[in-house]
Scaffold this motif. Structure first.
Motif, PDB file in Angstrom:
ATOM      1  N   ALA A 104      90.078 -33.178  23.089  1.00 51.38           N
ATOM      2  CA  ALA A 104      89.580 -34.503  22.719  1.00 51.38           C
ATOM      3  C   ALA A 104      88.558 -35.013  23.718  1.00 51.38           C
ATOM      4  O   ALA A 104      87.580 -35.674  23.340  1.00 51.38           O
ATOM      5  CB  ALA A 104      90.744 -35.485  22.605  1.00 51.38           C
ATOM      6  N   VAL A 105      88.768 -34.721  24.996  1.00 56.16           N
ATOM      7  CA  VAL A 105      87.844 -35.192  26.032  1.00 56.16           C
ATOM      8  C   VAL A 105      86.455 -34.584  25.835  1.00 56.16           C
ATOM      9  O   VAL A 105      85.436 -35.219  26.118  1.00 56.16           O
ATOM     10  CB  VAL A 105      88.389 -34.859  27.443  1.00 56.16           C
ATOM     11  CG1 VAL A 105      87.417 -35.327  28.524  1.00 56.16           C
ATOM     12  CG2 VAL A 105      89.759 -35.500  27.643  1.00 56.16           C
ATOM     13  N   PHE A 106      86.423 -33.352  25.332  1.00 54.17           N
ATOM     14  CA  PHE A 106      85.151 -32.674  25.123  1.00 54.17           C
ATOM     15  C   PHE A 106      84.519 -32.990  23.769  1.00 54.17           C
ATOM     16  O   PHE A 106      83.560 -32.349  23.351  1.00 54.17           O
ATOM     17  CB  PHE A 106      85.322 -31.158  25.269  1.00 54.17           C
ATOM     18  CG  PHE A 106      85.398 -30.707  26.690  1.00 54.17           C
ATOM     19  CD1 PHE A 106      84.293 -30.775  27.514  1.00 54.17           C
ATOM     20  CD2 PHE A 106      86.585 -30.227  27.221  1.00 54.17           C
ATOM     21  CE1 PHE A 106      84.354 -30.363  28.835  1.00 54.17           C
ATOM     22  CE2 PHE A 106      86.665 -29.810  28.538  1.00 54.17           C
ATOM     23  CZ  PHE A 106      85.545 -29.881  29.353  1.00 54.17           C
ATOM     24  N   SER A 107      85.062 -33.978  23.065  1.00 54.26           N
ATOM     25  CA  SER A 107      84.482 -34.384  21.783  1.00 54.26           C
ATOM     26  C   SER A 107      83.047 -34.869  21.989  1.00 54.26           C
ATOM     27  O   SER A 107      82.735 -35.521  22.989  1.00 54.26           O
ATOM     28  CB  SER A 107      85.319 -35.527  21.184  1.00 54.26           C
ATOM     29  OG  SER A 107      84.610 -36.164  20.149  1.00 54.26           O
ATOM     30  N   PRO A 108      82.159 -34.550  21.045  1.00 59.64           N
ATOM     31  CA  PRO A 108      80.770 -35.034  21.137  1.00 59.64           C
ATOM     32  C   PRO A 108      80.682 -36.556  21.239  1.00 59.64           C
ATOM     33  O   PRO A 108      79.710 -37.095  21.745  1.00 59.64           O
ATOM     34  CB  PRO A 108      80.141 -34.539  19.827  1.00 59.64           C
ATOM     35  CG  PRO A 108      80.983 -33.370  19.425  1.00 59.64           C
ATOM     36  CD  PRO A 108      82.374 -33.688  19.876  1.00 59.64           C
ATOM     37  N   LEU A 109      81.726 -37.243  20.760  1.00 63.17           N
ATOM     38  CA  LEU A 109      81.757 -38.705  20.828  1.00 63.17           C
ATOM     39  C   LEU A 109      81.638 -39.217  22.251  1.00 63.17           C
ATOM     40  O   LEU A 109      81.124 -40.307  22.504  1.00 63.17           O
ATOM     41  CB  LEU A 109      83.070 -39.239  20.217  1.00 63.17           C
ATOM     42  CG  LEU A 109      83.272 -39.090  18.714  1.00 63.17           C
ATOM     43  CD1 LEU A 109      84.692 -39.477  18.339  1.00 63.17           C
ATOM     44  CD2 LEU A 109      82.269 -39.967  17.973  1.00 63.17           C
ATOM     45  N   PHE A 110      82.159 -38.417  23.208  1.00 60.92           N
ATOM     46  CA  PHE A 110      82.252 -38.892  24.588  1.00 60.92           C
ATOM     47  C   PHE A 110      81.378 -38.094  25.555  1.00 60.92           C
ATOM     48  O   PHE A 110      81.532 -38.220  26.767  1.00 60.92           O
ATOM     49  CB  PHE A 110      83.708 -38.844  25.054  1.00 60.92           C
ATOM     50  CG  PHE A 110      84.681 -39.419  24.065  1.00 60.92           C
ATOM     51  CD1 PHE A 110      84.590 -40.742  23.672  1.00 60.92           C
ATOM     52  CD2 PHE A 110      85.682 -38.633  23.505  1.00 60.92           C
ATOM     53  CE1 PHE A 110      85.476 -41.286  22.745  1.00 60.92           C
ATOM     54  CE2 PHE A 110      86.570 -39.157  22.581  1.00 60.92           C
ATOM     55  CZ  PHE A 110      86.454 -40.490  22.200  1.00 60.92           C
ATOM     56  N   ALA A 111      80.476 -37.278  25.029  1.00 60.90           N
ATOM     57  CA  ALA A 111      79.681 -36.392  25.874  1.00 60.90           C
ATOM     58  C   ALA A 111      78.916 -37.147  26.952  1.00 60.90           C
ATOM     59  O   ALA A 111      78.750 -36.662  28.071  1.00 60.90           O
ATOM     60  CB  ALA A 111      78.717 -35.578  25.013  1.00 60.90           C
ATOM     61  N   SER A 112      78.437 -38.346  26.624  1.00 62.52           N
ATOM     62  CA  SER A 112      77.653 -39.118  27.595  1.00 62.52           C
ATOM     63  C   SER A 112      78.492 -40.156  28.335  1.00 62.52           C
ATOM     64  O   SER A 112      77.959 -40.921  29.133  1.00 62.52           O
ATOM     65  CB  SER A 112      76.494 -39.818  26.870  1.00 62.52           C
ATOM     66  OG  SER A 112      77.005 -40.736  25.916  1.00 62.52           O
ATOM     67  N   ASN A 115      83.199 -37.523  32.209  1.00 58.81           N
ATOM     68  CA  ASN A 115      82.904 -36.353  33.037  1.00 58.81           C
ATOM     69  C   ASN A 115      84.220 -35.726  33.494  1.00 58.81           C
ATOM     70  O   ASN A 115      84.901 -36.271  34.355  1.00 58.81           O
ATOM     71  CB  ASN A 115      82.070 -36.774  34.251  1.00 58.81           C
ATOM     72  CG  ASN A 115      81.900 -35.634  35.241  1.00 58.81           C
ATOM     73  OD1 ASN A 115      81.652 -34.493  34.856  1.00 58.81           O
ATOM     74  ND2 ASN A 115      82.038 -35.932  36.531  1.00 58.81           N
ATOM     75  N   MET A 116      84.597 -34.599  32.882  1.00 53.96           N
ATOM     76  CA  MET A 116      85.854 -33.942  33.237  1.00 53.96           C
ATOM     77  C   MET A 116      85.750 -33.318  34.626  1.00 53.96           C
ATOM     78  O   MET A 116      85.022 -32.365  34.845  1.00 53.96           O
ATOM     79  CB  MET A 116      86.210 -32.884  32.200  1.00 53.96           C
ATOM     80  CG  MET A 116      87.437 -32.047  32.548  1.00 53.96           C
ATOM     81  SD  MET A 116      88.953 -33.009  32.740  1.00 53.96           S
ATOM     82  CE  MET A 116      89.435 -33.175  31.017  1.00 53.96           C
ATOM     83  N   LYS A 117      86.506 -33.868  35.570  1.00 57.36           N
ATOM     84  CA  LYS A 117      86.466 -33.383  36.950  1.00 57.36           C
ATOM     85  C   LYS A 117      87.319 -32.131  37.136  1.00 57.36           C
ATOM     86  O   LYS A 117      87.016 -31.297  37.982  1.00 57.36           O
ATOM     87  CB  LYS A 117      86.961 -34.479  37.900  1.00 57.36           C
ATOM     88  CG  LYS A 117      86.010 -35.649  38.009  1.00 57.36           C
ATOM     89  CD  LYS A 117      84.881 -35.367  38.978  1.00 57.36           C
ATOM     90  CE  LYS A 117      85.355 -35.513  40.416  1.00 57.36           C
ATOM     91  NZ  LYS A 117      84.263 -35.324  41.393  1.00 57.36           N
ATOM     92  N   GLY A 118      88.409 -32.011  36.362  1.00 54.86           N
ATOM     93  CA  GLY A 118      89.205 -30.809  36.484  1.00 54.86           C
ATOM     94  C   GLY A 118      90.661 -30.993  36.099  1.00 54.86           C
ATOM     95  O   GLY A 118      91.141 -32.104  35.870  1.00 54.86           O
ATOM     96  N   ILE A 119      91.348 -29.851  36.017  1.00 50.50           N
ATOM     97  CA  ILE A 119      92.781 -29.818  35.709  1.00 50.50           C
ATOM     98  C   ILE A 119      93.556 -29.696  37.017  1.00 50.50           C
ATOM     99  O   ILE A 119      93.321 -28.778  37.807  1.00 50.50           O
ATOM    100  CB  ILE A 119      93.120 -28.616  34.807  1.00 50.50           C
ATOM    101  CG1 ILE A 119      92.391 -28.735  33.470  1.00 50.50           C
ATOM    102  CG2 ILE A 119      94.626 -28.500  34.591  1.00 50.50           C
ATOM    103  CD1 ILE A 119      92.472 -27.465  32.629  1.00 50.50           C
ATOM    104  N   ILE A 120      94.465 -30.632  37.231  1.00 48.81           N
ATOM    105  CA  ILE A 120      95.341 -30.586  38.404  1.00 48.81           C
ATOM    106  C   ILE A 120      96.734 -30.246  37.909  1.00 48.81           C
ATOM    107  O   ILE A 120      97.340 -31.009  37.165  1.00 48.81           O
ATOM    108  CB  ILE A 120      95.361 -31.939  39.136  1.00 48.81           C
ATOM    109  CG1 ILE A 120      93.942 -32.378  39.498  1.00 48.81           C
ATOM    110  CG2 ILE A 120      96.230 -31.858  40.380  1.00 48.81           C
ATOM    111  CD1 ILE A 120      93.839 -33.827  39.934  1.00 48.81           C
ATOM    112  N   THR A 121      97.228 -29.080  38.283  1.00 54.34           N
ATOM    113  CA  THR A 121      98.551 -28.648  37.830  1.00 54.34           C
ATOM    114  C   THR A 121      99.568 -28.819  38.950  1.00 54.34           C
ATOM    115  O   THR A 121      99.368 -28.336  40.070  1.00 54.34           O
ATOM    116  CB  THR A 121      98.532 -27.176  37.380  1.00 54.34           C
ATOM    117  OG1 THR A 121      97.730 -27.062  36.207  1.00 54.34           O
ATOM    118  CG2 THR A 121      99.940 -26.680  37.063  1.00 54.34           C
TER     119      THR A 121
END
Length: 301
Positions: A104-112, A115-121
């Motif tokens: 969902a974060v990578f949806s074109p709706l939110f491209a601008s 900014n996905m900084k990363g996965i913290i596990t």
């Protein structure tokens, strides 16, 4: 553009503690966080860890991934159109594959906008040592959550010996040699080690992650009709099968006015007094929890 951090990790690993610590540190730095929380159960117990001044959206009974991604997009849209915030923290359910959760974060709706900084596990070190006791599907998810991380929090090292810590660190690093590993207790980590993340994602990685769909993890809501004896309740907990990974909720105890907040993760029990009249319910999460025998003297589900 707002930075987004995705918090992953198996049930009871310490994700909510990490979330609380990050919120506290962001606010101390004058940065306003917003939160999306995804829970497997029907009740939002973990959301109590989020202060009332932090914008919060919740997704109950399910996964952010797959069919839930549309709902996730709607929650993101509502957050972006609502109260202003500076950074977004997404805590996934312990049953979610982290790459699927990013869909969902990578949806074109939110491209601008995002900014996905990363996965913290967050990896429970104690559970890692005993991972062979898990079902094959659950063990696969546990390792996949680590394998796809950009930063690994090796949590609960206070429960291990120095030799065990060295073993866990070496084995986890072998599984994912691209991510930094930070050893913690109670998921306490300096914020600067998190904010320096700059992850790189590949389209193939997002499209092909499907491990989460194979899990038989489920949740079960149990309501208490009367108070229980604490010792008897803890004896019942000790007798639970290994397939119960997490329990949380409010348990009415004999001799106490209000139910106690109860949490269980991998054999460890925590009780906290509650000063408000909360619903006497617990959520049980694990493999085939419908077959778990509930403590006698209470209600049916």
């Amino acid at each position: 553009m707002k930075d987004v951090y995705l918090l992953s990790g198996f049930l009871g690993s310490g994700k909510t503690s990490l979330l609380s610590n990050m919120i506290e540190q962001f606010k101390a730095d004058g940065i306003k966080p917003a939160v999306i929380m995804n829970e497997l159960g029907k009740l939002p117990f973990d959301s109590r860890a989020v202060d009332s001044d932090v914008p919060l959206k919740e997704m109950l009974e399910g996964c952010i991934c797959c069919t839930g991604s549309e709902k996730m997009e709607a929650q993101l849209q509502m957050l972006l159109e609502g109260e202003p915030f500076d950074v977004l923290l997404i805590e996934t359910t312990g049953a979610a594959h982290p790459v699927e959760a990013m869909d969902a974060v990578f949806s074109p709706l939110f491209a601008s906008k995002l900014n996905m900084k990363g996965i913290i596990t967050v990896a429970d070190c104690k559970r890692w040592l005993d991972r062979d006791k898990m079902t094959p599907q659950t063990r696969m998810l546990f390792t996949e959550q680590i394998r796809h991380a950009h930063l690994i929090i090796a949590n609960k090292v206070d429960l291990l010996t120095e030799s065990e810590i060295a073993t866990v660190t070496m084995q986890i690093q072998a599984l994912n040699n691209n991510a930094s590993i930070i050893q913690t207790s109670n998921s306490k980590i300096p914020l600067k080690l998190i904010t320096q993340l700059e992850a790189t994602f590949h389209e193939k990685e997002v499209q092909e992650a499907a491990i989460g769909k194979q899990l038989s993890l489920s949740s079960r809501l149990h309501t208490f009709k009367e108070a229980v004896d604490q010792e008897e309740f803890e004896e019942w907990v000790k007798g639970l099968p290994d397939t119960v990974y997490r329990m949380k909720g409010y348990v009415p105890l004999k001799g106490h006015k209000n139910p106690y907040l109860f949490q269980y993760a991998y054999g460890m029990v925590q009780w906290l007094p509650e000063y408000m009249k909360m619903p006497s319910q617990i959520v049980i999460i694990g493999d085939q929890v419908d077959k778990v025998e509930i403590i006698r003297g209470t209600s049916n589900d």
